[in-house]
Design a protein around this motif. Structure first.
Motif, PDB file in Angstrom:
ATOM      1  N   THR A  25       0.857  -1.184   0.000  1.00 33.96           N
ATOM      2  CA  THR A  25       0.000   0.000   0.000  1.00 33.96           C
ATOM      3  C   THR A  25       0.894   1.235   0.000  1.00 33.96           C
ATOM      4  OG1 THR A  25      -1.656  -1.200   1.307  1.00 33.96           O
ATOM      5  CG2 THR A  25      -1.896   1.189   1.157  1.00 33.96           C
ATOM      6  N   ALA A  26       0.555   2.200  -0.862  1.00 36.82           N
ATOM      7  CA  ALA A  26       1.369   3.409  -0.983  1.00 36.82           C
ATOM      8  C   ALA A  26       0.471   4.635  -1.026  1.00 36.82           C
ATOM      9  CB  ALA A  26       2.241   3.347  -2.236  1.00 36.82           C
ATOM     10  N   ALA A  27       0.994   5.742  -0.506  1.00 34.56           N
ATOM     11  CA  ALA A  27       0.316   7.033  -0.561  1.00 34.56           C
ATOM     12  C   ALA A  27       1.297   8.044  -1.134  1.00 34.56           C
ATOM     13  CB  ALA A  27      -0.159   7.454   0.829  1.00 34.56           C
ATOM     14  N   PRO A  28       1.437   8.099  -2.470  1.00 38.75           N
ATOM     15  CA  PRO A  28       2.402   9.026  -3.069  1.00 38.75           C
ATOM     16  C   PRO A  28       2.029  10.492  -2.891  1.00 38.75           C
ATOM     17  CG  PRO A  28       1.064   7.983  -4.759  1.00 38.75           C
ATOM     18  CD  PRO A  28       0.743   7.289  -3.485  1.00 38.75           C
ATOM     19  N   ALA A  29       0.744  10.747  -2.645  1.00 40.78           N
ATOM     20  CA  ALA A  29       0.261  12.108  -2.388  1.00 40.78           C
ATOM     21  C   ALA A  29      -0.862  12.024  -1.372  1.00 40.78           C
ATOM     22  CB  ALA A  29      -0.221  12.761  -3.688  1.00 40.78           C
ATOM     23  N   PRO A  30      -1.167  13.114  -0.676  1.00 45.10           N
ATOM     24  CA  PRO A  30      -2.197  13.037   0.373  1.00 45.10           C
ATOM     25  C   PRO A  30      -3.548  12.539  -0.119  1.00 45.10           C
ATOM     26  CG  PRO A  30      -0.931  15.070   0.586  1.00 45.10           C
ATOM     27  CD  PRO A  30      -0.491  14.434  -0.693  1.00 45.10           C
ATOM     28  N   ARG A  31      -3.911  12.799  -1.398  1.00 44.79           N
ATOM     29  CA  ARG A  31      -5.220  12.414  -1.908  1.00 44.79           C
ATOM     30  C   ARG A  31      -5.194  11.174  -2.803  1.00 44.79           C
ATOM     31  NH1 ARG A  31      -9.446  16.172  -1.696  1.00 44.79           N
ATOM     32  NH2 ARG A  31      -8.900  18.133  -0.626  1.00 44.79           N
ATOM     33  N   ILE A  32      -4.026  10.551  -2.959  1.00 49.10           N
ATOM     34  CA  ILE A  32      -3.899   9.380  -3.844  1.00 49.10           C
ATOM     35  C   ILE A  32      -3.429   8.184  -3.025  1.00 49.10           C
ATOM     36  CG2 ILE A  32      -2.728   8.401  -5.842  1.00 49.10           C
ATOM     37  CD1 ILE A  32      -2.438  11.198  -6.949  1.00 49.10           C
ATOM     38  N   ARG A  33      -4.085   7.063  -3.273  1.00 44.42           N
ATOM     39  CA  ARG A  33      -3.725   5.816  -2.582  1.00 44.42           C
ATOM     40  C   ARG A  33      -3.619   4.695  -3.618  1.00 44.42           C
ATOM     41  NH1 ARG A  33      -4.172   4.155   2.828  1.00 44.42           N
ATOM     42  NH2 ARG A  33      -4.402   1.906   3.144  1.00 44.42           N
ATOM     43  N   LEU A  34      -2.504   3.960  -3.558  1.00 41.77           N
ATOM     44  CA  LEU A  34      -2.261   2.830  -4.450  1.00 41.77           C
ATOM     45  C   LEU A  34      -2.172   1.552  -3.628  1.00 41.77           C
ATOM     46  CD1 LEU A  34       0.516   4.392  -6.717  1.00 41.77           C
ATOM     47  CD2 LEU A  34      -1.940   4.281  -7.192  1.00 41.77           C
ATOM     48  N   GLU A  35      -2.812   0.484  -4.100  1.00 43.43           N
ATOM     49  CA  GLU A  35      -2.785  -0.810  -3.417  1.00 43.43           C
ATOM     50  C   GLU A  35      -2.600  -1.917  -4.442  1.00 43.43           C
ATOM     51  OE1 GLU A  35      -6.413  -1.261  -1.302  1.00 43.43           O
ATOM     52  OE2 GLU A  35      -5.943   0.236   0.221  1.00 43.43           O
ATOM     53  N   GLY A  36      -1.905  -2.961  -4.049  1.00 45.41           N
ATOM     54  CA  GLY A  36      -1.750  -4.129  -4.902  1.00 45.41           C
ATOM     55  C   GLY A  36      -1.423  -5.354  -4.079  1.00 45.41           C
ATOM     56  N   TYR A  37      -1.947  -6.501  -4.482  1.00 43.15           N
ATOM     57  CA  TYR A  37      -1.641  -7.737  -3.754  1.00 43.15           C
ATOM     58  C   TYR A  37      -1.534  -8.900  -4.726  1.00 43.15           C
ATOM     59  CZ  TYR A  37      -6.601  -9.097  -4.137  1.00 43.15           C
ATOM     60  OH  TYR A  37      -7.841  -9.437  -4.611  1.00 43.15           O
ATOM     61  N   ILE A  38      -0.823  -9.914  -4.282  1.00 42.44           N
ATOM     62  CA  ILE A  38      -0.692 -11.193  -4.990  1.00 42.44           C
ATOM     63  C   ILE A  38      -1.074 -12.289  -4.015  1.00 42.44           C
ATOM     64  CG2 ILE A  38       0.872 -12.782  -6.148  1.00 42.44           C
ATOM     65  CD1 ILE A  38       2.567 -10.408  -6.976  1.00 42.44           C
TER      66      ILE A  38
END
Length: 276
Positions: free
Chosen positions: A155-168
């Motif tokens: 899980t990543a938050a590159p900016a305060p309003r953007i959230r990225l998630e990925g799983y395997i």
């Protein structure tokens, strides 16, 4: 029909809406979200929608471990004299059950990047009720199942309003002697193995207090094989059922090799307004 999702990714098979091929490990889930009404237009379901949300990593490291064990010495029976008189001498006996799970999560970069990983292992063995009239021996076959689950999520938050998630997710499983019984010869026993894999990435972007953009891409696939229990093979004698004695011998008369794959992609724009 109903829908079953893992973090928004469908885990159903081609047998119809609501039939899930994926065996969800609750120990790796944070919560289960049920929707019974007000279902959004991007979900093709007219029944219940169940979404299992996996755990996330956080700004502190955490470890969760659970375990379960039982065997025939820790279980009771509800077989009464009346049932025995009607021809049911015993119930299915649990030889042993193992069910363990371990998960670890934490920060890679505080307030920016987190990880979560988990593993689950289940195994059981039992003596079917059909062996009730047969004396127990040390070398008699057992019906066995096994199920392993592995999950890695970032899980990543590159900016305060953007959230990225990925799983395997990776899930090998199998069963041995699924058709076990006192009238089934060893060469006629049936077993199966299956492997499930899943990958999913998602982005959520809060444009403002009223607008949300969400994009998702994921794949789910299963590989299944089933047939005679090793070391038996299809090259042996053909299956035979003796009508007089009820004994089933020869190779099991079914072999399955199936491959199911599904890929989904979606983009959603949600806008809240006070006007109707």
């Amino acid at each position: 029909g109903n829908r079953v999702l893992l973090d928004g990714m469908s885990v159903e098979n081609m047998q119809g809406i609501g039939n899930s091929s994926y065996q969800i490990n609750a120990a790796l889930g944070e919560e289960m979200v049920l929707q019974t009404s007000g279902i959004s237009a991007d979900t093709n379901a007219d029944g219940v929608v169940l979404n299992v949300v996996p755990r996330d990593g956080g700004n502190r490291f955490s470890i969760i471990a659970t375990g379960l064990f039982t065997n025939e010495h820790l279980e009771g029976t509800n077989i009464t004299d009346e049932l025995r008189a009607r021809g049911l001498p015993s119930a299915t006996t649990t030889t042993r059950v193992f069910d363990e799970a371990l998960s670890v999560g934490g920060p890679i970069r505080r307030d920016r990047l987190w990880f979560f990983s988990g593993v689950g292992y289940y195994k059981d063995a039992e003596r079917p009720a059909s062996f009730g009239n047969v004396p127990k021996t040390a070398d008699e076959p057992r019906a066995r199942r096994r199920d392993q689950k592995y999950l890695v999520k970032m899980t990543a938050a590159p900016a305060p309003r953007i959230r990225l998630e990925g799983y395997i997710n990776y899930n090998p499983s199998g069963s041995n002697n699924a058709n076990l019984g006192p009238y089934v010869r060893p060469e006629a026993a049936y077993s199966g193995d299956g492997t499930q894999r899943m990958g999913n990435v998602r982005m959520t972007w809060t444009l403002n207090d009223r607008t949300l953009v969400e994009a998702r891409y994921g794949s789910f696939w299963t590989d299944t094989t089933a047939g005679p229990t090793p070391p038996n093979s299809r090259s042996g004698p053909p299956p035979h059922l003796d009508v007089l004695t009820g004994v089933f011998s020869g190779n099991f008369n079914l072999f399955v090799e199936a491959d199911f794959r599904m890929t989904t992609a979606s983009a959603t724009l949600t806008r809240h307004t006070d006007r109707f």
